[in-house]
Design an enzyme around this catalytic site. Structure first.
Site, mmCIF file in Angstrom:
data_model
loop_
_atom_site.group_PDB
_atom_site.id
_atom_site.type_symbol
_atom_site.label_atom_id
_atom_site.label_comp_id
_atom_site.label_asym_id
_atom_site.label_seq_id
_atom_site.Cartn_x
_atom_site.Cartn_y
_atom_site.Cartn_z
ATOM 1 N N LYS A 80 0.847 -1.200 0.000
ATOM 2 C CA LYS A 80 0.000 0.000 0.000
ATOM 3 C C LYS A 80 0.879 1.246 0.000
ATOM 4 O O LYS A 80 1.896 1.283 0.710
ATOM 5 C CB LYS A 80 -0.910 -0.019 1.236
ATOM 6 C CG LYS A 80 -1.914 1.129 1.309
ATOM 7 C CD LYS A 80 -2.757 1.025 2.575
ATOM 8 C CE LYS A 80 -3.803 2.129 2.677
ATOM 9 N NZ LYS A 80 -4.596 2.048 3.925
ATOM 10 N N SER A 155 -9.673 1.735 3.085
ATOM 11 C CA SER A 155 -8.845 2.531 2.197
ATOM 12 C C SER A 155 -7.783 1.735 1.448
ATOM 13 O O SER A 155 -7.254 2.211 0.463
ATOM 14 C CB SER A 155 -8.157 3.643 2.994
ATOM 15 O OG SER A 155 -7.247 3.087 3.934
ATOM 16 N N SER A 179 -9.727 -0.499 7.360
ATOM 17 C CA SER A 179 -9.175 -0.362 6.004
ATOM 18 C C SER A 179 -8.463 -1.580 5.443
ATOM 19 O O SER A 179 -8.096 -1.584 4.267
ATOM 20 C CB SER A 179 -8.211 0.819 5.943
ATOM 21 O OG SER A 179 -8.939 1.997 5.754
HETATM 22 N N1 GLN Z 1 -13.090 4.050 6.654
HETATM 23 C C1 GLN Z 1 -12.498 4.527 7.863
HETATM 24 C C2 GLN Z 1 -12.110 5.970 7.703
HETATM 25 O O1 GLN Z 1 -12.398 6.511 6.697
HETATM 26 C C3 GLN Z 1 -11.307 3.699 8.232
HETATM 27 C C4 GLN Z 1 -10.141 3.964 7.384
HETATM 28 C C5 GLN Z 1 -8.940 3.188 7.787
HETATM 29 O O2 GLN Z 1 -9.018 2.153 8.444
HETATM 30 N N2 GLN Z 1 -7.792 3.720 7.428
HETATM 31 O O3 GLN Z 1 -11.545 6.575 8.551
#
Ligand code: GLN
Length: 485
Positions: A80, A155, A179
């Site tokens: 990532k 994400s 994420s």
């Molecule tokens: N969807 C969540 C957010 O937008 C978690 C994102 C993540 O785990 N980085 O914060």
């Protein structure tokens, strides 16, 4: 016939050690697969072909020399784009870091390089890891390999999609509120969020430092165990990284879960969860019972405040972490003015996307004088209550089981209301707030779209969730299916 890119990490490792295939061949097969399907999926922000082949040659030399090998030597993986790779662009999905080449490697990268992995490239993500669909990437959307009109989740959507599409044998992502697990669920890939402190965050570009953890994506729990093994353990460069010794995660995967106590959180059957997701989770829980687990309901009474608390705490930490992007030391810098303040303002105005700005504003507000007690402090109190819920549950249970995400993959552009997007993480956020571990595994299908199944474990109980995940995979075939690309 099984293509080289379809081999499991274990099969590939065997063939490499027996010198029946070379890492160069394996890597070329993946680069070819990337050439064939990446145009449709768009999982990568950067494909590092030359580096990958160089690393593959190095792995082949290690194998030929009879050097001590790691189970990941010569295995092609994707990373990532939030994890710092020395001299290799690390954009974090943001214009702000579009031209950023970190002068150092994340600890995780150092360990993977020492293990002799092949890095195929960096994967697309929501900007600064904020989002659940990868649509907040500043560059382009990633498409779900199971239906190209749909989002891969986020994400870490690029990592999940790359593994699902056979473009990488495994991948790494980061999980702050879901994420890794949510895109894993939406792409039919195992996604594991380790316990807070299990994996070093040194060189992980910070979103919310008390919640962020790096973790693996793989097509089966066995391979997630190998990928976790390679990165877990103490690191003097991250003070929050635990000194606790790392167990051998693979050694306990014997398929036996007889007598394991599995709790089913009553509060995780929330309105708005798709009926097929509920049905699949219920069926999977019965499946675990049939495998010999003792299954009982459990109450986590503060669950319903999880999303609200998270959307104070995570933005509060983000507002502090992202203050460093001022256009002075590194990253995008607005140059068209002599005024220092204007330069900083415009740097942030043009460098950050809408969702990131929304989080910074939310977080700054929650931390400001007069509001701190009402919002931030209160959210931290809720966090303690959620942690206590889990502590009590794990006195009685080894593992908790629930849906991973309330929906299957949604269409790109379908969720325009930020609040609806935030609800994607209703089942994953509590684990981050409590600092415990969790994994999402392939758990079913609804009209050809994957459904994830979540297993939560106590802090440093990765062995237990992996054991259950492995036993589940051995007796189901969801994880063996491939999307039609
Ligand atoms: N969807 C969540 C957010 O937008 C978690 C994102 C993540 O785990 N980085 O914060």
């Amino acid at each position: 016939m099984t293509e080289l890119y379809q081999l499991t990490i274990h099969e590939a490792g065997e063939l490499l050690r027996q010198r029946k295939i070379s890492s160069v061949e394996l890597t070329q097969a993946h680069l070819e697969r990337i050439r064939a399907v990446e145009e449709k999926v768009k999982a990568f922000t950067l494909v590092t072909d030359d580096l990958a082949l160089e690393q593959a040659h190095a792995a082949d030399r290690r194998i030929a020399n009879g050097d001590t090998l790691s189970p990941l030597t010569g295995i092609p993986l994707a990373i990532k784009d939030v994890i710092c790779t020395k001299d290799i662009p690390t954009t974090c999905g943001s214009r702000m870091l579009e031209n950023f080449r970190p002068p150092y490697n994340a600890t995780v990268m150092e360990r993977l390089n020492a293990a002799g992995i092949v890095m195929l490239g960096k994967t697309n993500m929501d900007e600064f890891s904020m989002g659940s669909s990868t649509e907040h990437s500043a560059f382009f959307n990633t498409h779900n390999p199971w239906d190209l009109e749909r989002a891969p989740g986020g994400s870490s959507g690029g990592s999940a999609a790359a593994v699902a599409a056979g473009m990488a044998m495994g991948a790494y992502g980061s999980d702050t509120g879901g994420s890794i697990r949510q895109p894993g669920a939406l792409c039919n890939v195992v996604g594991l969020k380790p316990t807070y402190g299990r994996v070093s965050r040194f060189g992980l570009i910070a979103f919310a430092s008390s919640l962020d953890q790096i973790g693996p994506f793989a097509r089966d729990a066995r391979y997630a165990a190998l990928l976790l093994q390679a990165i877990a353990g103490p690191d003097p460069r991250d003070a929050t990284c635990s000194p606790q010794a790392v167990p051998n995660y693979s050694s306990t995967l014997d398929g036996n879960i007889k007598g394991m106590r599995i709790g089913v959180p009553e509060e995780y059957w929330v309105e708005g969860t798709q009926p097929d997701v509920v049905a699949s989770a219920r069926a999977n829980i019965e499946h675990l019972r049939a495998l010999g687990a003792e299954v009982e309901p459990v109450s986590l009474p503060h669950t319903r405040y999880g999303v609200a608390a998270y959307y104070i705490i995570a933005p509060a930490e983000a507002s502090a972490n992202l203050a460093r992007y001022d256009g002075v030391k590194y990253g995008y810098s607005y140059q068209d003015t002599d005024d220092m303040w204007e330069a900083m303002e415009k740097t942030r105005q043009y460098g950050f996307g809408a969702e990131v700005k929304r989080r910074i504003m939310l977080g700054t507000y929650a931390l400001s004088a007069g509001y701190y007690d009402a919002y931030y402090k209160r959210a931290e109190k809720i966090r303690s209550l959620i942690r206590q819920d889990f502590e009590q549950a794990f006195e009685k249970f080894d593992v908790l089981a629930s849906p991973a995400s309330p929906t299957v993959a949604f269409k790109l552009g379908e969720i325009s209301d930020p609040y609806q997007m935030y609800l994607q993480d209703v089942f994953t956020i509590p684990a981050n707030l409590a600092g415990i571990c969790g994994v999402s595994i392939p758990g079913g299908f609804s009209n050809g779209l994957p459904i994830g199944f979540q297993l939560l474990g106590n802090a440093f109980a990765e062995e237990k969730i992996l054991r259950v995940a492995h036993a589940f995979a051995q007796t189901t075939d969801y994880h063996t299916r491939w999307p039609n690309l």
